[in-house]
Scaffold this active site. Structure first.
Site, PDB file in Angstrom:
ATOM      1  N   TYR A   7       0.843  -1.205   0.000  1.00  0.00           N
ATOM      2  CA  TYR A   7       0.000   0.000   0.000  1.00  0.00           C
ATOM      3  C   TYR A   7       0.880   1.258   0.000  1.00  0.00           C
ATOM      4  CZ  TYR A   7      -3.693   3.280   1.379  1.00  0.00           C
ATOM      5  OH  TYR A   7      -4.577   4.331   1.423  1.00  0.00           O
TER       6      TYR A   7
ATOM      7  N   LYS B 291       1.118   4.135  -2.977  1.00  0.00           N
ATOM      8  CA  LYS B 291       0.796   5.551  -2.756  1.00  0.00           C
ATOM      9  C   LYS B 291       2.003   6.447  -3.055  1.00  0.00           C
ATOM     10  CE  LYS B 291      -3.490   4.898  -1.779  1.00  0.00           C
ATOM     11  NZ  LYS B 291      -4.503   5.370  -2.740  1.00  0.00           N
TER      12      LYS B 291
HETATM   13  N1  LIG Z   1      -9.764   6.177   4.473  1.00  0.00           N
HETATM   14  C1  LIG Z   1      -8.516   6.549   4.723  1.00  0.00           C
HETATM   15  O1  LIG Z   1      -8.088   6.637   5.886  1.00  0.00           O
HETATM   16  C2  LIG Z   1      -7.586   6.916   3.589  1.00  0.00           C
HETATM   17  C3  LIG Z   1      -6.401   7.573   3.892  1.00  0.00           C
HETATM   18  C4  LIG Z   1      -5.521   7.917   2.867  1.00  0.00           C
HETATM   19  C5  LIG Z   1      -5.844   7.609   1.564  1.00  0.00           C
HETATM   20  N2  LIG Z   1      -7.007   6.965   1.301  1.00  0.00           N
HETATM   21  C6  LIG Z   1      -7.282   6.647  -0.091  1.00  0.00           C
HETATM   22  O2  LIG Z   1      -8.508   7.234  -0.462  1.00  0.00           O
HETATM   23  C7  LIG Z   1      -9.106   6.484  -1.524  1.00  0.00           C
HETATM   24  C8  LIG Z   1     -10.557   6.257  -1.216  1.00  0.00           C
HETATM   25  O3  LIG Z   1     -10.631   5.519  -0.034  1.00  0.00           O
HETATM   26  P1  LIG Z   1     -11.904   5.510   0.924  1.00  0.00           P
HETATM   27  O4  LIG Z   1     -11.363   5.694   2.280  1.00  0.00           O
HETATM   28  O5  LIG Z   1     -12.970   6.388   0.405  1.00  0.00           O
HETATM   29  O6  LIG Z   1     -12.268   3.958   0.789  1.00  0.00           O
HETATM   30  P2  LIG Z   1     -13.639   3.235   0.474  1.00  0.00           P
HETATM   31  O7  LIG Z   1     -13.337   1.785   0.655  1.00  0.00           O
HETATM   32  O8  LIG Z   1     -14.751   3.851   1.235  1.00  0.00           O
HETATM   33  O9  LIG Z   1     -13.859   3.555  -1.079  1.00  0.00           O
HETATM   34  C9  LIG Z   1     -13.070   3.014  -2.104  1.00  0.00           C
HETATM   35  C10 LIG Z   1     -13.966   2.777  -3.299  1.00  0.00           C
HETATM   36  O10 LIG Z   1     -13.155   2.379  -4.390  1.00  0.00           O
HETATM   37  C11 LIG Z   1     -13.844   1.364  -5.085  1.00  0.00           C
HETATM   38  N3  LIG Z   1     -12.886   0.553  -5.822  1.00  0.00           N
HETATM   39  C12 LIG Z   1     -11.849  -0.157  -5.325  1.00  0.00           C
HETATM   40  N4  LIG Z   1     -11.205  -0.782  -6.302  1.00  0.00           N
HETATM   41  C13 LIG Z   1     -11.860  -0.462  -7.457  1.00  0.00           C
HETATM   42  C14 LIG Z   1     -11.681  -0.800  -8.816  1.00  0.00           C
HETATM   43  N5  LIG Z   1     -10.688  -1.614  -9.184  1.00  0.00           N
HETATM   44  N6  LIG Z   1     -12.512  -0.274  -9.732  1.00  0.00           N
HETATM   45  C15 LIG Z   1     -13.508   0.565  -9.373  1.00  0.00           C
HETATM   46  N7  LIG Z   1     -13.747   0.904  -8.093  1.00  0.00           N
HETATM   47  C16 LIG Z   1     -12.925   0.401  -7.155  1.00  0.00           C
HETATM   48  C17 LIG Z   1     -14.544   0.555  -4.004  1.00  0.00           C
HETATM   49  O11 LIG Z   1     -15.628  -0.204  -4.538  1.00  0.00           O
HETATM   50  C18 LIG Z   1     -14.993   1.655  -3.060  1.00  0.00           C
HETATM   51  O12 LIG Z   1     -16.301   2.108  -3.358  1.00  0.00           O
HETATM   52  C19 LIG Z   1      -8.261   5.213  -1.661  1.00  0.00           C
HETATM   53  O13 LIG Z   1      -7.390   5.348  -2.760  1.00  0.00           O
HETATM   54  C20 LIG Z   1      -7.476   5.178  -0.366  1.00  0.00           C
HETATM   55  O14 LIG Z   1      -6.266   4.489  -0.509  1.00  0.00           O
HETATM   56  C21 LIG Z   1      -7.901   6.620   2.261  1.00  0.00           C
END
Ligand SMILES: NC(=O)c1ccc[n+]([C@@H]2O[C@H](COP(=O)([O-])OP(=O)(O)OC[C@H]3O[C@@H](n4cnc5c(N)ncnc54)[C@H](O)[C@@H]3O)[C@@H](O)[C@H]2O)c1
Length: 251
Positions: A155, A159
């Site tokens: 991961y 990133k």
């Molecule tokens: N939540 C956190 O703490 C956090 C922190 C830093 C970065 N992020 C990043 O933010 C982004 C969104 O995360 P989130 O927290 O909203 O997570 P989440 O799990 O709520 O949403 C992620 C969405 O991406 C979709 N998805 C995943 N793989 C996919 C694919 N191959 N094709 C189409 N859709 C796909 C999933 O179905 C889901 O709806 C991610 O890239 C995550 O790495 C999240």
């Protein structure tokens, strides 16, 4: 709000926490939005200015189809916000010595190759629309080590890769007026963060690392930063890697 008036946007991961908040923010700011996710159930229903689109961002044809759908419907593309991604723990991600090859591949495909595929599909449409803004969702874990509590090294690599790709694209596509920036959230209150949010030791660490917030960020706070970078208010900003982490990376 009219921050994004006249803009046509694609938001990937739109059924998720940050993607869903971004769709709502972009719409409320005057944009028309194609909301893409592979999870059909979590997508918002079609409405004025809102097109749900079921597609997997690791599938090159689906990425091309999403862009084709948007340009056929609205005749332009100005904004691409790449939020689709996953935490690979359940696929075998972890510290390097115990990370499986399958876990590594799933995470790199889902989080990094997907951004390449969406950008590749979108760039011709952004160019023919006179330029635009790509916002990529990285993470504070692409900037700093996660210690014991956030030891998912595929991961972190995915990133950090997004940061490199963002800067390379920013420098290359600036003459075509395509801006490319990355957001690096700390812990955000979304379904992806469920394990961390439920673990008291992790939350104590997050409260210490995000002193500005005293806990997780909200998905709306990340969406607001994305909307700024997508908007004309950021017209001179490209290649920026912006922490949205309550002070985590400043420590
Ligand atoms: N939540 C956190 O703490 C956090 C922190 C830093 C970065 N992020 C990043 O933010 C982004 C969104 O995360 P989130 O927290 O909203 O997570 P989440 O799990 O709520 O949403 C992620 C969405 O991406 C979709 N998805 C995943 N793989 C996919 C694919 N191959 N094709 C189409 N859709 C796909 C999933 O179905 C889901 O709806 C991610 O890239 C995550 O790495 C999240």
């Amino acid at each position: 709000m009219s921050e994004l008036a006249g803009k046509v946007a694609i938001v990937t991961g739109a059924a998720g926490g940050i993607g869903g908040a971004a769709v709502a923010h972009f719409l409320a700011s005057g944009a028309r939005v194609l909301a893409m996710d592979r999870a059909a159930a979590g997508l918002p229903a079609a409405a004025e200015g809102l097109l749900p689109f079921v597609g997997d961002v690791t599938d090159a044809e689906a990425c091309v189809a999403a862009v084709a759908r948007v340009t056929a419907t609205w005749g332009a593309l100005h904004v691409l916000f790449n939020t689709a991604g996953l935490s690979g723990r359940r696929y075998g991600d972890g510290p390097v010595h115990s990370c499986t090859e399958a876990g590594w591949d799933v995470v790199l495909n889902s989080n990094l190759k997907s951004v390449f595929l969406m950008c590749r599909a979108a760039i011709p449409a952004l160019v023919s629309s006179g330029g635009g803004s790509i916002v990529n969702l990285s993470s504070v874990l692409g900037l700093v080590g996660g210690g014991d509590l956030f030891a998912t090294h595929a991961y972190a690599a995915s990133k950090a890769g997004i940061i490199g790709l963002t800067r390379a694209m920013a420098s290359h596509y600036a003459p075509q007026r395509i801006r490319v920036n990355a957001l690096c959230p700390g812990l955000v209150q979304t379904p992806m963060a469920a394990r961390a949010l439920a673990d008291e030791a992790t939350m104590e660490y997050v409260r210490r690392m995000q002193p500005l917030l005293g806990g997780p960020a909200s998905p709306q706070q990340v969406a607001a930063a994305a909307a700024f970078l997508a908007s004309d208010a950021a017209a001179a900003i490209t290649g920026v890697v912006l922490p949205v982490d309550g002070g985590w990376s400043a420590q």
